[in-house]
Design a protein around this motif. Structure first.
Motif, mmCIF file in Angstrom:
data_model
loop_
_atom_site.group_PDB
_atom_site.id
_atom_site.type_symbol
_atom_site.label_atom_id
_atom_site.label_comp_id
_atom_site.label_asym_id
_atom_site.label_seq_id
_atom_site.Cartn_x
_atom_site.Cartn_y
_atom_site.Cartn_z
ATOM 1 N N ILE A 19 0.883 -1.018 -0.019
ATOM 2 C CA ILE A 19 -0.209 0.010 0.049
ATOM 3 C C ILE A 19 0.803 1.033 -0.059
ATOM 4 C CG2 ILE A 19 -1.836 1.080 1.063
ATOM 5 C CD1 ILE A 19 -2.610 -1.590 0.152
ATOM 6 N N ALA A 20 1.017 1.795 -1.335
ATOM 7 C CA ALA A 20 1.931 3.137 -1.379
ATOM 8 C C ALA A 20 1.236 4.315 -0.434
ATOM 9 C CB ALA A 20 2.168 3.645 -2.836
ATOM 10 N N ALA A 21 -0.050 4.318 -0.769
ATOM 11 C CA ALA A 21 -0.682 5.510 -0.050
ATOM 12 C C ALA A 21 -2.434 5.080 -0.053
ATOM 13 C CB ALA A 21 -0.553 6.633 -0.775
ATOM 14 N N TRP A 22 -2.956 5.432 0.868
ATOM 15 C CA TRP A 22 -4.294 5.330 0.938
ATOM 16 C C TRP A 22 -4.926 6.487 0.685
ATOM 17 C CZ3 TRP A 22 -7.191 1.178 1.134
ATOM 18 C CH2 TRP A 22 -6.644 -0.013 1.499
ATOM 19 N N HIS A 23 -5.924 6.922 0.050
ATOM 20 C CA HIS A 23 -6.569 8.265 -0.491
ATOM 21 C C HIS A 23 -7.943 8.268 0.377
ATOM 22 C CE1 HIS A 23 -3.847 9.429 -3.730
ATOM 23 N NE2 HIS A 23 -3.665 8.267 -3.768
ATOM 24 N N LYS A 24 -8.223 7.497 0.943
ATOM 25 C CA LYS A 24 -9.324 7.232 1.944
ATOM 26 C C LYS A 24 -9.103 6.789 3.389
ATOM 27 C CE LYS A 24 -12.395 8.785 -1.125
ATOM 28 N NZ LYS A 24 -12.982 10.155 -1.150
ATOM 29 N N LYS A 25 -9.807 6.988 4.410
ATOM 30 C CA LYS A 25 -9.741 6.340 5.800
ATOM 31 C C LYS A 25 -10.994 5.705 6.314
ATOM 32 C CE LYS A 25 -9.783 10.693 8.084
ATOM 33 N NZ LYS A 25 -10.618 11.546 7.247
ATOM 34 N N VAL A 26 -10.703 4.961 7.274
ATOM 35 C CA VAL A 26 -12.009 4.390 7.843
ATOM 36 C C VAL A 26 -12.945 5.578 8.397
ATOM 37 C CG1 VAL A 26 -12.894 3.042 9.954
ATOM 38 C CG2 VAL A 26 -10.918 2.501 8.733
ATOM 39 N N GLY A 27 -14.155 5.469 7.742
ATOM 40 C CA GLY A 27 -15.041 6.469 8.054
ATOM 41 C C GLY A 27 -15.736 7.301 7.102
ATOM 42 N N ASP A 28 -14.502 7.508 5.839
ATOM 43 C CA ASP A 28 -14.755 8.137 4.742
ATOM 44 C C ASP A 28 -15.879 7.485 3.924
ATOM 45 O OD1 ASP A 28 -12.921 10.036 5.521
ATOM 46 O OD2 ASP A 28 -11.508 9.303 4.032
ATOM 47 N N SER A 29 -16.729 8.381 3.151
ATOM 48 C CA SER A 29 -17.856 7.866 2.385
ATOM 49 C C SER A 29 -17.068 7.660 0.863
ATOM 50 C CB SER A 29 -19.083 8.693 2.196
ATOM 51 O OG SER A 29 -18.897 9.669 1.558
ATOM 52 N N VAL A 30 -17.404 7.010 0.316
ATOM 53 C CA VAL A 30 -16.883 6.595 -1.170
ATOM 54 C C VAL A 30 -18.117 6.163 -2.101
ATOM 55 C CG1 VAL A 30 -14.475 5.901 -0.398
ATOM 56 C CG2 VAL A 30 -16.458 4.054 -0.798
ATOM 57 N N LYS A 31 -17.605 6.755 -3.332
ATOM 58 C CA LYS A 31 -18.668 6.458 -4.345
ATOM 59 C C LYS A 31 -18.078 5.611 -5.552
ATOM 60 C CE LYS A 31 -21.182 10.572 -3.952
ATOM 61 N NZ LYS A 31 -22.410 10.981 -4.337
ATOM 62 N N LYS A 32 -18.660 4.849 -6.297
ATOM 63 C CA LYS A 32 -18.107 3.925 -7.175
ATOM 64 C C LYS A 32 -17.024 4.921 -8.066
ATOM 65 C CE LYS A 32 -19.460 0.741 -10.977
ATOM 66 N NZ LYS A 32 -20.748 0.131 -11.427
ATOM 67 N N ASP A 34 -14.190 6.050 -6.923
ATOM 68 C CA ASP A 34 -13.391 7.056 -6.247
ATOM 69 C C ASP A 34 -12.151 6.147 -6.012
ATOM 70 O OD1 ASP A 34 -15.362 8.774 -5.946
ATOM 71 O OD2 ASP A 34 -15.636 8.536 -3.831
ATOM 72 N N LEU A 35 -10.872 7.099 -6.218
ATOM 73 C CA LEU A 35 -9.735 6.383 -5.771
ATOM 74 C C LEU A 35 -9.515 5.997 -4.191
ATOM 75 C CD1 LEU A 35 -6.796 5.847 -7.015
ATOM 76 C CD2 LEU A 35 -6.125 8.161 -6.399
ATOM 77 N N LEU A 36 -9.198 4.694 -3.923
ATOM 78 C CA LEU A 36 -8.910 4.421 -2.613
ATOM 79 C C LEU A 36 -7.602 4.334 -2.224
ATOM 80 C CD1 LEU A 36 -11.388 1.229 -2.547
ATOM 81 C CD2 LEU A 36 -11.891 3.406 -1.684
ATOM 82 N N ALA A 37 -6.857 3.785 -3.139
ATOM 83 C CA ALA A 37 -5.304 3.627 -2.622
ATOM 84 C C ALA A 37 -4.557 3.305 -3.998
ATOM 85 C CB ALA A 37 -5.183 2.103 -1.745
ATOM 86 N N GLU A 38 -3.254 3.629 -3.653
ATOM 87 C CA GLU A 38 -2.070 3.289 -4.615
ATOM 88 C C GLU A 38 -1.530 2.154 -4.280
ATOM 89 O OE1 GLU A 38 0.548 6.711 -5.499
ATOM 90 O OE2 GLU A 38 -1.248 8.025 -5.298
ATOM 91 N N ILE A 39 -1.290 1.198 -5.146
ATOM 92 C CA ILE A 39 -0.637 -0.222 -4.931
ATOM 93 C C ILE A 39 0.568 -0.445 -5.425
ATOM 94 C CG2 ILE A 39 -0.990 -2.751 -4.787
ATOM 95 C CD1 ILE A 39 -4.017 -2.216 -4.993
ATOM 96 N N GLU A 40 1.808 -0.610 -4.900
ATOM 97 C CA GLU A 40 2.861 -0.823 -5.617
ATOM 98 C C GLU A 40 3.014 -2.345 -5.835
ATOM 99 O OE1 GLU A 40 6.224 0.511 -3.217
ATOM 100 O OE2 GLU A 40 5.710 2.501 -3.423
ATOM 101 N N THR A 41 3.188 -3.014 -7.165
ATOM 102 C CA THR A 41 3.402 -4.255 -7.344
ATOM 103 C C THR A 41 4.791 -4.466 -7.759
ATOM 104 O OG1 THR A 41 2.983 -3.980 -9.836
ATOM 105 C CG2 THR A 41 0.992 -4.185 -8.477
ATOM 106 N N ASP A 42 5.124 -5.682 -8.115
ATOM 107 C CA ASP A 42 6.493 -6.235 -8.596
ATOM 108 C C ASP A 42 6.599 -5.192 -9.996
ATOM 109 O OD1 ASP A 42 4.541 -7.785 -9.981
ATOM 110 O OD2 ASP A 42 5.868 -9.340 -10.249
ATOM 111 N N LYS A 43 5.844 -4.760 -10.452
ATOM 112 C CA LYS A 43 5.831 -4.190 -12.026
ATOM 113 C C LYS A 43 5.753 -2.468 -11.923
ATOM 114 C CE LYS A 43 4.973 -8.259 -14.777
ATOM 115 N NZ LYS A 43 6.494 -8.598 -15.192
ATOM 116 N N ALA A 44 4.856 -2.094 -11.189
ATOM 117 C CA ALA A 44 4.295 -0.632 -11.400
ATOM 118 C C ALA A 44 3.453 -0.445 -10.020
ATOM 119 C CB ALA A 44 3.638 -0.501 -12.672
#
Length: 159
Positions: A19-32, A34-44
């Motif tokens: 998890i490189a960065a969360w863009h939301k936290k517990v309690g935040d409302s989200v809509k379909k 919406d950016l939740l997080a940035e995920i670092e993989t083995d490639k990008a």
């Protein structure tokens, strides 16, 4: 009803994501979408968007935390909803939705295959020869066969 979002397999060789960065936290409302997080993989580094409207009820790791593919990453549901069964039964309940999703995927693929012939007829009215440049959908992994455009950064000007 609360819905679990598992760590997706974003490439053929991916076994875990950070998890490189969360863009939301517990309690935040989200809509379909919406950016939740940035995920670092083995490639990008990839962006994970919500596919459900609701409230963030649970985050499976902190920024910099590692999760294996198919580990519980996020729970989205109604504010105040009891998710203890989803969090505590993580290993048992994670396997059942995967099987359900695998069972649903072939049906969705067949539906899309049926719909595909109709799509060119709708877009055939566009004369690409008059366009300055045509940009094709990039193949973002070896197994990618289609993609969904979540949003456009630029809007097409009237020709």
């Amino acid at each position: 009803m609360a819905e679990k979002i598992l760590m997706p397999r974003l490439s053929d060789t991916m076994t875990e994501g950070v998890i490189a960065a969360w863009h939301k936290k517990v309690g935040d409302s989200v809509k379909k979408g919406d950016l939740l997080a940035e995920i670092e993989t083995d490639k990008a580094t990839m962006e994970l968007e919500s596919y459900k409207d609701g409230t963030i009820l649970y985050l499976g790791a902190e920024n910099g935390g590692k999760l294996q593919v198919d580990d519980l990453m996020v729970i989205v549901g109604d504010a105040g909803e009891d998710i203890s069964g989803l969090v505590n039964g993580k290993s048992g309940s994670t396997e059942q939705p995967k099987e359900e999703k695998k069972a649903e995927e072939p049906a969705k693929t067949e539906e899309k295959t049926v719909e595909k012939p109709a799509a060119p007829a709708a877009s055939s009215s566009v004369d690409v020869s008059k366009m300055e440049e045509v940009v094709l959908m990039p193949r973002l992994s070896d197994t990618m066969t289609e993609g969904v455009i979540a949003s456009w950064a630029k809007i097409l000007a009237t020709i």
